[in-house]
Design an enzyme around this catalytic site. Structure first.
Site, PDB file in Angstrom:
ATOM      1  N   ASN A  84       0.848  -1.200   0.000  1.00  0.00           N
ATOM      2  CA  ASN A  84       0.000   0.000   0.000  1.00  0.00           C
ATOM      3  C   ASN A  84       0.877   1.242   0.000  1.00  0.00           C
ATOM      4  O   ASN A  84       2.100   1.148  -0.026  1.00  0.00           O
ATOM      5  CB  ASN A  84      -0.941  -0.023   1.210  1.00  0.00           C
ATOM      6  CG  ASN A  84      -0.173  -0.111   2.509  1.00  0.00           C
ATOM      7  OD1 ASN A  84       0.590   0.791   2.847  1.00  0.00           O
ATOM      8  ND2 ASN A  84      -0.349  -1.212   3.224  1.00  0.00           N
ATOM      9  N   PHE A 100      -4.076   2.977  14.771  1.00  0.00           N
ATOM     10  CA  PHE A 100      -4.439   4.009  13.801  1.00  0.00           C
ATOM     11  C   PHE A 100      -5.581   3.482  12.941  1.00  0.00           C
ATOM     12  O   PHE A 100      -5.760   2.278  12.814  1.00  0.00           O
ATOM     13  CB  PHE A 100      -3.236   4.353  12.907  1.00  0.00           C
ATOM     14  CG  PHE A 100      -2.318   5.374  13.535  1.00  0.00           C
ATOM     15  CD1 PHE A 100      -1.533   5.034  14.618  1.00  0.00           C
ATOM     16  CD2 PHE A 100      -2.248   6.674  13.040  1.00  0.00           C
ATOM     17  CE1 PHE A 100      -0.689   5.954  15.213  1.00  0.00           C
ATOM     18  CE2 PHE A 100      -1.415   7.610  13.619  1.00  0.00           C
ATOM     19  CZ  PHE A 100      -0.627   7.254  14.707  1.00  0.00           C
ATOM     20  N   PRO A 156      -2.406 -12.050  10.150  1.00  0.00           N
ATOM     21  CA  PRO A 156      -2.723 -11.851  11.574  1.00  0.00           C
ATOM     22  C   PRO A 156      -2.939 -10.374  11.877  1.00  0.00           C
ATOM     23  O   PRO A 156      -2.242  -9.530  11.326  1.00  0.00           O
ATOM     24  CB  PRO A 156      -1.478 -12.370  12.300  1.00  0.00           C
ATOM     25  CG  PRO A 156      -0.448 -12.642  11.272  1.00  0.00           C
ATOM     26  CD  PRO A 156      -1.082 -12.614   9.929  1.00  0.00           C
ATOM     27  N   ASP A 157      -3.925 -10.074  12.717  1.00  0.00           N
ATOM     28  CA  ASP A 157      -4.128  -8.681  13.138  1.00  0.00           C
ATOM     29  C   ASP A 157      -3.204  -8.432  14.330  1.00  0.00           C
ATOM     30  O   ASP A 157      -3.455  -8.908  15.444  1.00  0.00           O
ATOM     31  CB  ASP A 157      -5.597  -8.454  13.512  1.00  0.00           C
ATOM     32  CG  ASP A 157      -5.866  -6.972  13.759  1.00  0.00           C
ATOM     33  OD1 ASP A 157      -5.026  -6.305  14.412  1.00  0.00           O
ATOM     34  OD2 ASP A 157      -6.907  -6.475  13.290  1.00  0.00           O
ATOM     35  N   ILE A 158      -2.131  -7.697  14.086  1.00  0.00           N
ATOM     36  CA  ILE A 158      -1.079  -7.540  15.099  1.00  0.00           C
ATOM     37  C   ILE A 158      -1.597  -6.769  16.310  1.00  0.00           C
ATOM     38  O   ILE A 158      -1.387  -7.145  17.462  1.00  0.00           O
ATOM     39  CB  ILE A 158       0.145  -6.827  14.483  1.00  0.00           C
ATOM     40  CG1 ILE A 158       0.626  -7.602  13.262  1.00  0.00           C
ATOM     41  CG2 ILE A 158       1.265  -6.695  15.515  1.00  0.00           C
ATOM     42  CD1 ILE A 158       1.617  -6.843  12.385  1.00  0.00           C
ATOM     43  N   LYS A 213     -11.106  -3.963  18.337  1.00  0.00           N
ATOM     44  CA  LYS A 213      -9.731  -4.438  18.543  1.00  0.00           C
ATOM     45  C   LYS A 213      -9.355  -4.486  20.017  1.00  0.00           C
ATOM     46  O   LYS A 213      -8.286  -4.973  20.369  1.00  0.00           O
ATOM     47  CB  LYS A 213      -8.747  -3.542  17.790  1.00  0.00           C
ATOM     48  CG  LYS A 213      -9.033  -3.488  16.287  1.00  0.00           C
ATOM     49  CD  LYS A 213      -7.785  -3.396  15.469  1.00  0.00           C
ATOM     50  CE  LYS A 213      -8.148  -3.379  13.990  1.00  0.00           C
ATOM     51  NZ  LYS A 213      -7.045  -3.742  13.117  1.00  0.00           N
ATOM     52  N   ASP A 241      -4.192  -6.281   4.941  1.00  0.00           N
ATOM     53  CA  ASP A 241      -5.230  -7.086   5.574  1.00  0.00           C
ATOM     54  C   ASP A 241      -5.210  -8.520   5.046  1.00  0.00           C
ATOM     55  O   ASP A 241      -5.586  -9.453   5.739  1.00  0.00           O
ATOM     56  CB  ASP A 241      -6.602  -6.452   5.341  1.00  0.00           C
ATOM     57  CG  ASP A 241      -6.768  -5.176   6.173  1.00  0.00           C
ATOM     58  OD1 ASP A 241      -6.207  -5.137   7.285  1.00  0.00           O
ATOM     59  OD2 ASP A 241      -7.407  -4.217   5.706  1.00  0.00           O
TER      60      ASP A 241
END
Ligand code: CTP
Length: 442
Positions: free
Chosen positions: A236, A349, A331-333, A367, A305
């Site tokens: 990105n 963020f 994985p969502d860190i 989250k 993502d």
């Protein structure tokens, strides 16, 4: 000192960082503004860089007085420093020794930087000599002393110089550099004076206000790259600028900072430990490896993502008209850090194009983190830009950090995070002071 952070944060409800609308080197400015810096210049070719150093310190709002050794004036004139500092320049003892100018200068200085510091100057400072005005000022002053060595690489490597440096470090002197590279004498190796911008950063950091003093902070920054084959990847537009500015601001606020960075073209901020990664999986591994003693996690990375489910081992050849790629979530860190039993305070963020507050609060709850800094993207804000605007949301509150340069916004963000840290620590412990490394459990 336990409790110091909280006192600092709570006693400074206003902005400890004055909002400076200046373009050049803004990241160093708030800590140097109004500071009295005595710059010692000794006789080496790097003395020409000291002129730029004076200019940058002045731009940063510091008052600068220059004391030159007699040898320095063979490389650069006092007039140059006089013009740039707007002050008289001291070249050596004046005829009237009763003037006590070394004492006056020693008292005036809030910090002393000798740049360049030649091998001879280092030797004389290590011995505590007072045989020229600069050495006498250093000896007479209680101000912190920093030296930026500059010399031929063999002179730097010599056991005598190394011994002198060690003696000075043991005495609490900060030795800044030297850098390695091509030298004026045609040789290559360690001995180049640090660049003025780096010296300004070091000085700025030495005046940091300590809002996060003693805390361990981990910051993620930049994009991730998810390989499709050995030559292609999904990524990105994140430049990493905001995350790097946050890491620098946390360091300036006295924290020990680890930066886990995706691929960007930025230099690691001074005093920050930086580890570089490519993929979300690598970032996840490096962040989690740093969580044991972490007090504050700031997820500023634009983590992909999704990633290709089965990256090809060989370069994919052009064959068909259309091609589908199957993706799987990475994985969502941030969520993984927030789910740890013993975990740091977590700040994430969020990039949004609209309904900022609503989406940001939703993301914060989803989250399980204490704060989301929501970032409006588009219209010259967000990715690949020098400016940003942030809406901070937490449980029961929000605050808008208006559009500004990222380094300035980063400092204001750190101020808000420190205040939240203090509030949460206080509410968890009643009114008792809390140990610095106490963790926030969800
Ligand atoms: N994040 C993360 N790991 C991921 C994805 C995101 O740690 N795999 C973190 C980012 O560092 C950032 C926050 O989560 O702090 C952003 O969350 P995300 O849901 O990815 O935000 P957006 O991309 O804005 O979400 P969406 O695309 O759903 O709007």
């Amino acid at each position: 000192m336990p409790g110091q952070l909280f006192d600092n944060a709570l006693n400074q409800p206003g902005m400890p960082f004055p909002l400076l609308k200046v373009l050049v080197h803004s990241r160093a400015m708030n800590f140097l503004r109004g500071k009295r810096i005595l710059l010692g210049v000794s006789g080496g070719i790097a003395a020409y860089k000291s002129a730029e150093l004076v200019r940058q310190l002045r731009v940063a709002g510091a008052f600068v007085r220059v004391v030159m050794t007699p040898a320095a004036s063979e490389f650069i004139t006092a007039r140059t420093f006089q013009a740039l500092s707007g002050e008289r320049v001291w070249c050596d003892w004046s005829d009237d020794r009763t003037a006590m100018e070394h004492i006056e200068l020693a008292r005036w200085a809030e910090t002393i930087l000798v740049a360049p510091a030649t091998a001879d100057t280092l030797a004389r400072l290590a011995q505590g000599r007072a045989d020229d005005l600069l050495a006498a000022v250093c000896l007479a002053s209680n101000a912190p002393l920093a030296v930026a060595p500059a010399m031929n690489q063999a002179m730097w490597r010599h056991a005598a110089t190394q011994h002198n440096v060690l003696v000075m470090q043991q005495r609490g002197v900060s030795v800044l550099g030297p850098a390695s590279g091509a030298q004026a004498c045609g040789e290559t190796g360690p001995g180049r004076m640090l660049e003025p911008v780096e010296l300004v950063e070091h000085l700025s950091a030495s005046f940091a206000n300590g809002l996060l003093a003693g805390l361990k902070v981990v910051v993620s920054a930049g994009p991730t790259r998810e390989p499709l084959d050995p030559v292609r990847f999904f990524s990105n537009r994140s430049s990493g600028k905001m995350g790097y500015a946050v890491a620098r601001a946390a360091r300036e606020a006295g924290a020990l900072v680890d930066l886990v960075s995706g691929p960007v073209v930025l230099e690691s901020p001074a005093g920050v430990d930086c580890v570089r990664v490519e993929t979300a999986a690598e970032m996840h591994r490096e962040v989690m490896a740093r969580m044991a003693d972490c007090d504050l996690y700031i997820g500023a990375a634009a983590v992909a993502d999704y990633r290709p489910l089965s990256p090809a081992g060989d370069k994919i050849k052009k064959q068909e008209q259309t091609r589908s790629v199957e993706l799987e979530p990475v994985p969502d860190i941030l969520a993984a850090v927030a789910a740890l039993e013993q975990r740091p305070l977590c700040v994430g963020f969020a990039a949004e194009t609209g309904r900022l507050e609503e989406y940001a609060q939703k993301k914060r709850i989803q989250k399980g983190v204490e704060m989301i800094a929501a970032n409006r993207v588009g219209k010259g804000l967000g990715f690949e830009t020098d400016d940003n605007e942030l809406l901070l949301v937490w449980d029961g509150g929000s605050c808008l950090l208006e559009r500004d340069h990222k380094p300035i916004l980063a400092r204001r963000l750190i101020e808000q995070i420190a205040a939240l840290y203090a509030r949460l620590a206080k509410s968890k412990s009643g009114s008792k002071p809390v140990e610095h490394h106490a963790k926030h459990s969800a």
